[in-house]
Design an enzyme around this catalytic site. Structure first.
Site, PDB file in Angstrom:
ATOM      1  N   LYS A  37       0.844  -1.203   0.000  1.00  0.00           N
ATOM      2  CA  LYS A  37       0.000   0.000   0.000  1.00  0.00           C
ATOM      3  C   LYS A  37       0.877   1.249   0.000  1.00  0.00           C
ATOM      4  O   LYS A  37       2.041   1.196   0.400  1.00  0.00           O
ATOM      5  CB  LYS A  37      -0.925  -0.016   1.217  1.00  0.00           C
ATOM      6  CG  LYS A  37      -0.204   0.051   2.547  1.00  0.00           C
ATOM      7  CD  LYS A  37      -1.129  -0.248   3.711  1.00  0.00           C
ATOM      8  CE  LYS A  37      -0.388  -0.098   5.023  1.00  0.00           C
ATOM      9  NZ  LYS A  37      -1.034  -0.812   6.110  1.00  0.00           N
ATOM     10  N   TYR A 253      13.901  30.015   8.324  1.00  0.00           N
ATOM     11  CA  TYR A 253      12.707  30.742   8.784  1.00  0.00           C
ATOM     12  C   TYR A 253      12.727  30.959  10.297  1.00  0.00           C
ATOM     13  O   TYR A 253      13.124  30.076  11.060  1.00  0.00           O
ATOM     14  CB  TYR A 253      11.445  29.937   8.461  1.00  0.00           C
ATOM     15  CG  TYR A 253      10.999  30.050   7.010  1.00  0.00           C
ATOM     16  CD1 TYR A 253      10.536  31.262   6.511  1.00  0.00           C
ATOM     17  CD2 TYR A 253      11.032  28.945   6.170  1.00  0.00           C
ATOM     18  CE1 TYR A 253      10.110  31.365   5.187  1.00  0.00           C
ATOM     19  CE2 TYR A 253      10.604  29.040   4.856  1.00  0.00           C
ATOM     20  CZ  TYR A 253      10.154  30.256   4.372  1.00  0.00           C
ATOM     21  OH  TYR A 253       9.735  30.355   3.065  1.00  0.00           O
TER      22      TYR A 253
END
Ligand SMILES: *Cc1c(COP(=O)(O)O)cnc(C)c1O
Length: 614
Positions: A37, A253
């Site tokens: 998956k 940042y």
């Protein structure tokens, strides 16, 4: 391998080693389902599935119908179980692709049953608290499902919530599951995920579902004493800039990193949009020149900075490893510990931009995906087109969008919608029977049965027999000719149309000699109503074939979907030379006593065929 901004290496040899290691812990009689998956947790579902199948996987587990359909399209044939509950509008895809849905509600079982039914696996919630029938309602619901005529309960399963570190809770789940099994034990019984294989044993199961551990990641440190696993994924990038910071300079940042001394740092063109977790801000590590280096500041969307103060010779373009097995600090399971994250999440997120390279025994054997940025229109010549089709189909398709494009529309748009004159055959069967004939001893009496389905173009068509190669090629170009043969020059009247049918309607045949060629017009007054519809053609002919030619060729000059060519004779030692264009150049050839069958389920492109040499 070309220069990439970032890329992923998948070591399939390590993957095999991990499977071998895990198999040592299987309870007797247990087979395994490979969980693929989310693109096999970011490792490439198709390649992982293939390798797992080579190593004994009897089925695959996916999250949804779309993932299963993609694997089917890529040619995976073994059973595929959809682990999560599906929606009603996915049932069509499930049926079309022969996927096995898991059933967690009575409503969904009813829908499946009404729409035609299929094999199912019942999902029982024994404590996971997620999908599945609630344990206490399970028996009641199973009783009802057992009565649904179109459903075959092929399997029953449950899922552990903490197999890696809570044996008590796992034990409770096992006991509950066993109670249900007393009542319902279908062909496949499964509960263990990969940690469950190592940490618990349950005698009634015959299947385990391998995920995380098969990719070489430990779910809990305790597993390190029992298993030696190798992380199969390596995530790498190149330094894109080098700079220095003075005391007090900040990096990234919000100034979360402040240089407390003069330092040198490097920028990598990778950020959280590439799947490198934002939570690794100021805590992640990378491996550069065999040395662990610190991530500095916040992870940006497309860039990160790391400390290279100790390197004199660092330069732009140098390789850096963000995830890998070479150093334990950059293993996924250790990196996520720095922020209490999940390896499952980290792995399945990695590489939205990175191309994957698949290695086996140190060699690249495959790569994927073709990103759209790899296509450039000016290299799109006719010649390239076939290559691109081939590669595109071969390679893992990154997104549902591209997958859909290729699987559903590609062939149609290219060959069909853009050119309404091209029609393709389906279920193509060509059976040739050679037998001795007492009258013409130098020839084989040759019966040919041709079956296929195709849209009927007109209320007539031709079966033609050419006098020479030149005329034969003319017949190949005529799309009102459905079958062609070439006359033997020494043998007049050697061609006979025995019968022609459309959907069991016997057609009238009218034979004409045109310039020495035989043209048989096949028609019927009732044929008009079939025009434009998909019909079954059945054409039986009888000819004589010279024994001395020692070979008999069957050529396919149109696109067909699926093919079966059979030669029946008393000949000893017939050799088969298949000539196929397209992706699968070597079709399946089966030999029986006096019969050879060439089968193929895929698109067959012109000019393909088979030469029988006797
Ligand atoms: C994902 C999943 C697995 C695999 O679990 P791992 O812990 O990765 O081995 C097994 N079963 C089900 C139902 C799953 O959803």
């Amino acid at each position: 391998m070309k220069f990439e901004r970032s890329w992923i290496d998948i070591n399939l040899s390590y993957f095999e080693d991990n499977l071998t290691e895990l198999k040592k812990h299987f309870a007797p009689k247990n087979n395994f389902m490979q969980i693929v998956k989310a693109d096999a947790y970011g490792h490439g579902a198709f390649q992982i599935a293939q390798k797992a199948i080579e190593n004994g996987a009897i089925s695959l587990g996916v999250a949804n119908a779309q993932e299963g359909a993609l694997l089917r399209f890529q040619g995976i044939k073994i059973p595929i179980l959809i682990l999560s509950p599906s929606f009603e509008n996915e049932i069509d895809t499930i049926f079309k692709n022969n996927l096995t849905p898991s059933v967690s509600t009575l409503e969904f079982a009813r829908l499946l049953n009404e729409k035609g039914g299929c094999k199912i696996h019942l999902n029982i919630d024994t404590g996971m608290g997620r999908s599945g029938f609630q344990y206490r309602d399970a028996k009641k619901n199973i009783t009802k499902i057992k009565k649904m005529k179109n459903l075959e309960i092929e399997g029953i399963f449950s899922h552990f919530s903490s197999a890696e570190n809570d044996s008590k809770f796992t034990e409770i789940q096992i006991e509950k599951f066993q109670k249900i099994l007393e009542f319902c034990t279908p062909k496949f019984v499964h509960i263990a995920n990969s940690s469950g294989v190592v940490n618990s044993a349950i005698s009634q199961t015959n299947l385990v579902r391998l995920g995380l551990l098969s990719f070489g990641i430990y779910a809990d440190i305790s597993q390190k004493n029992k298993l030696r696993l190798k992380q199969i994924m390596t995530f790498k990038s190149h330094i894109s800039q080098i700079k220095t910071a003075e005391i007090g300079d900040t990096i990234g940042y919000n100034q979360t990193f402040v240089a407390s001394q003069k330092m040198k740092f490097a920028i990598l063109p990778v950020g959280y949009a590439d799947g490198y977790d934002f939570m690794l801000s100021n805590s992640g590590k990378v491996l550069y020149k065999n040395t662990i280096c610190d991530i500095l500041g916040k992870i940006s969307m497309d860039m990160i900075a790391f400390d290279i103060s100790h390197f004199r010779d660092a330069k732009v373009g140098d390789e850096v490893t963000l995830l890998g097995d070479e150093n334990k600090q950059i293993r996924a399971d250790n990196l996520v510990k720095t922020f209490g994250g999940s390896s499952y999440e980290l792995l399945s997120q990695i590489g939205r931009r990175a191309k994957r390279y698949f290695f086996e025994n140190g060699k690249v054997i495959d790569s994927s995906p073709i990103l759209r940025r790899d296509f450039s229109p000016n290299i799109f010549s006719e010649n390239k087109l076939e290559n691109i089709i081939e590669t595109a189909i071969e390679q893992r398709l990154q997104s549902g969008e591209i997958a859909n494009l290729v699987s559903k529309n590609f062939l149609q748009q290219l060959f069909f919608e853009k050119d309404k004159n091209i029609h393709y055959k389906k279920k193509f069967k060509h059976k040739i029977t050679l037998s001795e004939n007492s009258k013409y001893t130098d020839f084989y009496e040759t019966k040919t049965e041709l079956h296929f389905s195709k849209k009927l173009q007109n209320n007539y068509f031709y079966v033609a027999c050419a006098k020479d190669e030149h005329d034969l090629s003319k017949y190949f170009l005529r799309n009102d000719v459905e079958y062609r043969w070439i006359l033997d020059e020494n043998f007049e009247n050697s061609f006979e149309v025995v019968s022609v049918k459309i959907d069991n309607l016997e057609l009238l045949t009218e034979t004409k000699n045109v310039d020495g060629c035989i043209e048989v017009k096949c028609s019927h007054e009732n044929l008009q109503k079939f025009v434009g519809k998909e019909v079954d053609f059945s054409i039986l002919t009888k000819t004589y074939y010279p024994k001395k030619s020692h070979q008999l060729a069957v050529f396919i000059n149109e696109m067909t979907h699926g093919i079966e060519i059979t030669l029946e004779s008393n000949l000893q030692n017939v050799e088969v030379i298949p000539i196929f264009s397209g992706k699968q150049k070597f079709p399946n050839i089966k030999k029986y006593n006096n019969k050879i069958v060439v089968t193929k389920n895929e698109w067959i492109l012109p000019t393909s065929g088979v030469i029988f040499v006797y």
